[in-house]
Design an enzyme around this catalytic site. Sequence first.
Site, mmCIF file in Angstrom:
data_model
loop_
_atom_site.group_PDB
_atom_site.id
_atom_site.type_symbol
_atom_site.label_atom_id
_atom_site.label_comp_id
_atom_site.label_asym_id
_atom_site.label_seq_id
_atom_site.Cartn_x
_atom_site.Cartn_y
_atom_site.Cartn_z
ATOM 1 N N ARG A 1 65.140 -11.674 45.986
ATOM 2 C CA ARG A 1 65.751 -11.038 44.818
ATOM 3 C C ARG A 1 66.716 -12.015 44.177
ATOM 4 O O ARG A 1 67.431 -12.734 44.856
ATOM 5 C CB ARG A 1 66.539 -9.791 45.274
ATOM 6 C CG ARG A 1 65.682 -8.572 45.369
ATOM 7 C CD ARG A 1 66.339 -7.450 46.138
ATOM 8 N NE ARG A 1 67.738 -7.199 45.805
ATOM 9 C CZ ARG A 1 68.457 -6.217 46.366
ATOM 10 N NH1 ARG A 1 67.908 -5.414 47.253
ATOM 11 N NH2 ARG A 1 69.719 -6.041 46.043
ATOM 12 N N ARG B 1 67.351 -12.902 53.156
ATOM 13 C CA ARG B 1 66.643 -11.648 52.949
ATOM 14 C C ARG B 1 65.460 -11.834 51.992
ATOM 15 O O ARG B 1 65.570 -12.541 51.003
ATOM 16 C CB ARG B 1 67.642 -10.660 52.353
ATOM 17 C CG ARG B 1 67.230 -9.250 52.396
ATOM 18 C CD ARG B 1 68.431 -8.351 52.329
ATOM 19 N NE ARG B 1 68.831 -8.115 50.948
ATOM 20 C CZ ARG B 1 69.651 -7.125 50.602
ATOM 21 N NH1 ARG B 1 70.183 -6.350 51.512
ATOM 22 N NH2 ARG B 1 69.979 -6.961 49.345
ATOM 23 N N ARG C 1 78.656 -10.913 43.568
ATOM 24 C CA ARG C 1 78.582 -9.510 44.003
ATOM 25 C C ARG C 1 79.724 -9.176 44.961
ATOM 26 O O ARG C 1 80.270 -8.075 44.931
ATOM 27 C CB ARG C 1 77.239 -9.239 44.704
ATOM 28 C CG ARG C 1 76.069 -9.266 43.739
ATOM 29 C CD ARG C 1 74.755 -9.301 44.489
ATOM 30 N NE ARG C 1 74.394 -8.048 45.118
ATOM 31 C CZ ARG C 1 73.465 -7.929 46.049
ATOM 32 N NH1 ARG C 1 72.815 -8.984 46.483
ATOM 33 N NH2 ARG C 1 73.187 -6.762 46.567
ATOM 34 N N ARG D 1 80.324 3.293 43.550
ATOM 35 C CA ARG D 1 80.788 1.921 43.681
ATOM 36 C C ARG D 1 82.068 1.683 42.899
ATOM 37 O O ARG D 1 82.593 0.578 42.916
ATOM 38 C CB ARG D 1 79.717 0.977 43.155
ATOM 39 C CG ARG D 1 78.845 0.339 44.236
ATOM 40 C CD ARG D 1 77.792 -0.468 43.514
ATOM 41 N NE ARG D 1 77.274 -1.559 44.257
ATOM 42 C CZ ARG D 1 76.066 -1.565 44.834
ATOM 43 N NH1 ARG D 1 75.328 -0.490 44.828
ATOM 44 N NH2 ARG D 1 75.631 -2.653 45.424
ATOM 45 N N LYS E 1 73.878 -1.189 54.918
ATOM 46 C CA LYS E 1 73.884 0.224 54.494
ATOM 47 C C LYS E 1 72.463 0.777 54.389
ATOM 48 O O LYS E 1 72.191 1.880 54.830
ATOM 49 C CB LYS E 1 74.553 0.391 53.113
ATOM 50 C CG LYS E 1 76.005 -0.008 53.054
ATOM 51 C CD LYS E 1 76.623 0.363 51.707
ATOM 52 C CE LYS E 1 76.010 -0.318 50.495
ATOM 53 N NZ LYS E 1 76.203 -1.770 50.413
HETATM 54 P P1 AMP Z 1 72.079 -2.714 45.890
HETATM 55 O O1 AMP Z 1 70.627 -2.740 46.200
HETATM 56 O O2 AMP Z 1 72.748 -1.428 46.301
HETATM 57 O O3 AMP Z 1 72.818 -3.928 46.392
HETATM 58 O O4 AMP Z 1 72.180 -2.732 44.285
HETATM 59 C C1 AMP Z 1 71.696 -3.817 43.532
HETATM 60 C C2 AMP Z 1 72.413 -3.894 42.205
HETATM 61 O O5 AMP Z 1 72.184 -2.682 41.459
HETATM 62 C C3 AMP Z 1 73.924 -4.021 42.285
HETATM 63 O O6 AMP Z 1 74.354 -5.352 42.484
HETATM 64 C C4 AMP Z 1 74.335 -3.474 40.924
HETATM 65 O O7 AMP Z 1 74.117 -4.417 39.888
HETATM 66 C C5 AMP Z 1 73.343 -2.337 40.713
HETATM 67 N N1 AMP Z 1 73.884 -1.064 41.259
HETATM 68 C C6 AMP Z 1 73.404 -0.354 42.309
HETATM 69 N N2 AMP Z 1 74.158 0.746 42.522
HETATM 70 C C7 AMP Z 1 75.127 0.724 41.592
HETATM 71 C C8 AMP Z 1 76.241 1.564 41.295
HETATM 72 N N3 AMP Z 1 76.513 2.666 42.012
HETATM 73 N N4 AMP Z 1 77.056 1.217 40.248
HETATM 74 C C9 AMP Z 1 76.802 0.138 39.498
HETATM 75 N N5 AMP Z 1 75.794 -0.717 39.734
HETATM 76 C C10 AMP Z 1 74.950 -0.436 40.772
#
Ligand code: AMP
Length: 214
Positions: free
Chosen positions: A158, A125, A169, A91, A16
Amino acid sequence: MDRLKLVLLGPPGVGKGTQAALLSEKFGIPKIATGDILRNEIAAETPLGKIARQTIGQGKLVSDDIVIEIIKDRLKNKDCENGFILDGFPRTVVQADALSHITDIDSVVSMDVDHREIIHRLEGRRTCSRCQKMCHLEFHPPKKEGICDDCGGALFQRKDDLRETIEKRLLEYDRMTKPLLKYYEGRKKLFPVNGMGSMQEVFSKILSVLGFLG
Ligand code: AMP
């Protein structure tokens, strides 16, 4: 082109972020990633960052209230006037409902690849500690080991890209986010795209389903 208000939906590691960056460049509209915003808060050690650090490290979702507030605020920015690309928000169904009260989304592109491929992508990654750009040890290895090609910052893995957290996740995605596919399908906004293939191939598929090609 009229404004474009787009959501990219899909499991972590599906690509994404990469596609959101390409779309952002093509259409000159911002890419808004709640994950990036939360990581900036963590880096700045704000009170919000302290809450987010723990939750993210456990592979869980940050509370709806927090991310809804972040998005509400961000979308007020002048740079969103001609549209935006949301990466990683909404989400949950609660977030999607809240978003519908903030603004009208035009289209939701859902990307998917199988979970084995996702684990492979995420485990390899590495993220730059300075500019947050990502690379992959196998697919796009850095020229110098451990160093970001773009800014020379140190690369790190990370905590949420560790195998055990990735699996959590993915479970969280299936449980909380997957219902959004039906949610947007029912609202005739869903455009599914297969996320396998090169970055450019997937980009073309997205442009095509949105009617920007041919
Ligand atoms: P991402 O980089 O989009 O994979 O986000 C990393 C982490 O941030 C996720 O695993 C969640 O813990 C948190 N996070 C990001 N966006 C959201 C969202 N819309 N709702 C809840 N948690 C989020």
